[in-house]
Enzyme design. Structure first.
Site, PDB file in Angstrom:
ATOM      1  N   LYS A  51       1.980   4.181  18.450  1.00  0.00           N
ATOM      2  CA  LYS A  51       1.436   3.738  17.164  1.00  0.00           C
ATOM      3  C   LYS A  51       2.112   4.450  15.999  1.00  0.00           C
ATOM      4  CE  LYS A  51      -2.285   4.790  14.559  1.00  0.00           C
ATOM      5  NZ  LYS A  51      -3.629   5.201  14.282  1.00  0.00           N
ATOM      6  N   ASP A  84      -3.563  -0.142  16.476  1.00  0.00           N
ATOM      7  CA  ASP A  84      -4.726   0.736  16.465  1.00  0.00           C
ATOM      8  C   ASP A  84      -5.932  -0.081  16.916  1.00  0.00           C
ATOM      9  OD1 ASP A  84      -5.370  -0.895  14.357  1.00  0.00           O
ATOM     10  OD2 ASP A  84      -5.507   0.700  12.872  1.00  0.00           O
ATOM     11  N   HIS A 132      -8.216  -1.718  15.276  1.00  0.00           N
ATOM     12  CA  HIS A 132      -8.401  -2.985  14.564  1.00  0.00           C
ATOM     13  C   HIS A 132      -7.384  -4.030  15.011  1.00  0.00           C
ATOM     14  CE1 HIS A 132     -11.207  -0.792  12.119  1.00  0.00           C
ATOM     15  NE2 HIS A 132     -10.271   0.096  11.852  1.00  0.00           N
ATOM     16  N   PHE A 161      -4.370  -6.986   9.297  1.00  0.00           N
ATOM     17  CA  PHE A 161      -5.113  -5.723   9.320  1.00  0.00           C
ATOM     18  C   PHE A 161      -6.056  -5.625   8.128  1.00  0.00           C
ATOM     19  CE2 PHE A 161      -5.565  -1.241   8.158  1.00  0.00           C
ATOM     20  CZ  PHE A 161      -6.050  -0.724   9.349  1.00  0.00           C
TER      21      PHE A 161
END
Length: 97
Positions: free
Chosen positions: A28, A47, A49, A95
């Protein structure tokens, strides 16, 4: 500094791999550095979300899997297939929406 800037001239996968070799850097964070600092527009920082978006809309078969390096790569590939070479920026819009 020169080493980091040199990563702009290599493909995303190679840049991410080299970043992940540093202590404390995982897929990430490597994807964040690549997307936001190294002009790797296809990079997808996954991540919680983004994982929810990916498993709900694009990869429901991964819903009960752990987010391993391989699975991160599967999410990366799915976003690239769906959104093309600027998948990282599409990810950014998803996002925040």
């Amino acid at each position: 500094h020169a080493w980091l800037m040199g990563l702009r001239g290599v493909p995303y996968a190679e840049a991410a791999e080299q970043l992940c070799a540093l202590p404390g850097i995982g897929p990430k964070v490597a994807a964040c550095v690549c997307l936001f600092s190294l002009d790797k527009h296809e990079a997808i920082p996954v991540d919680t979300h983004v994982w929810q978006i990916a498993t709900r809309y694009y990869l429901p078969k991964l819903r009960n899997k752990a987010l391993t390096k391989k699975v991160h790569g599967d999410v990366q590939a799915a976003f690239e297939e769906r959104f093309g070479p600027f998948a990282g920026w599409a990810h950014n819009v998803l996002f925040i929406s």
